[in-house]
Every structure is written in C-alpha cells, then in structure tokens.
Design a protein around this motif. Structure first.
Motif, PDB file in Angstrom:
ATOM      1  N   ASP A   1       0.838  -1.197   0.000  1.00 42.06           N
ATOM      2  CA  ASP A   1       0.000   0.000   0.000  1.00 42.06           C
ATOM      3  C   ASP A   1       0.872   1.245   0.000  1.00 42.06           C
ATOM      4  OD1 ASP A   1      -2.292  -1.536   0.073  1.00 42.06           O
ATOM      5  OD2 ASP A   1      -2.472  -1.433   2.259  1.00 42.06           O
TER       6      ASP A   1
ATOM      7  N   ASP B   1       0.359   4.121   1.094  1.00 38.43           N
ATOM      8  CA  ASP B   1       0.364   4.879   2.347  1.00 38.43           C
ATOM      9  C   ASP B   1       1.301   4.282   3.389  1.00 38.43           C
ATOM     10  OD1 ASP B   1      -1.380   2.676   2.577  1.00 38.43           O
ATOM     11  OD2 ASP B   1      -2.575   3.670   4.122  1.00 38.43           O
ATOM     12  N   ARG B   2       1.748   3.040   3.218  1.00 39.77           N
ATOM     13  CA  ARG B   2       2.694   2.418   4.161  1.00 39.77           C
ATOM     14  C   ARG B   2       4.142   2.717   3.803  1.00 39.77           C
ATOM     15  NH1 ARG B   2       3.183   1.338   8.695  1.00 39.77           N
ATOM     16  NH2 ARG B   2       4.352  -0.580   8.437  1.00 39.77           N
TER      17      ARG B   2
END
Length: 85
Positions: free
Chosen positions: A5, A7-8
């Motif tokens: 992901d 966002d990670r």
C-alpha cells in the motif's frame, strides 16, 4: 517487486518496522536500491555483491533461527526421517 500500500511506504522509509512479508520485502528492496545507487548503479559486480549478501543473510537466518526451531519441533513431535535412526 514488493507492491505494498502506497500509504505504508513513507512509514517504512522513515524506519517503521514492517508488518508483513510484503513490507519486509519492500524494506529490504529499498536498502538494496540505496546500496546500488551509492555504489554507482548497476554493474555485474554490484549485483553479485547484493545477491551474495542476501544469500548469506538468508543462510544465517536459517542457521540461527529456523534450524533450532525445527530441532525443537522434532524433539516435541518426533522425527519423520527413519533413515537417521
């Protein structure tokens, strides 16, 4: 390539511990990428160094962590290899 992901990625790039195998792969891949950039880019020698280091790290994880764990499970559950008796 470890597709995780989006966002990670910033958290892992900032030093957060990976939370799953994909994130661990991403963190290792980023280290390898930075090493190759620092060494001056893609050259056979640099790639060979990285592959050698990864192989040695893998073997050390197996030797220090996996093998003793497996030995404890053999002691607990019994061995499957009759030929060793």
């Amino acid at each position: 390539m470890p597709y995780i992901d989006a966002d990670r990625r910033p958290a892992i790039d900032a030093g957060d511990a990976p939370q799953n195998a994909g994130e661990l792969n991403y963190a290792i891949s980023k280290l390898v990428d930075a090493y190759l950039i620092e060494k001056g880019g893609l050259r056979y020698t640099h790639i060979n160094e990285v592959v050698g280091v990864l192989e040695c790290a893998k073997l050390e994880v197996y030797r220090r962590l996996a093998a003793p764990y497996e030995d404890s499970k053999i002691a607990e559950s019994g061995d499957v290899y009759e030929v060793l008796k």
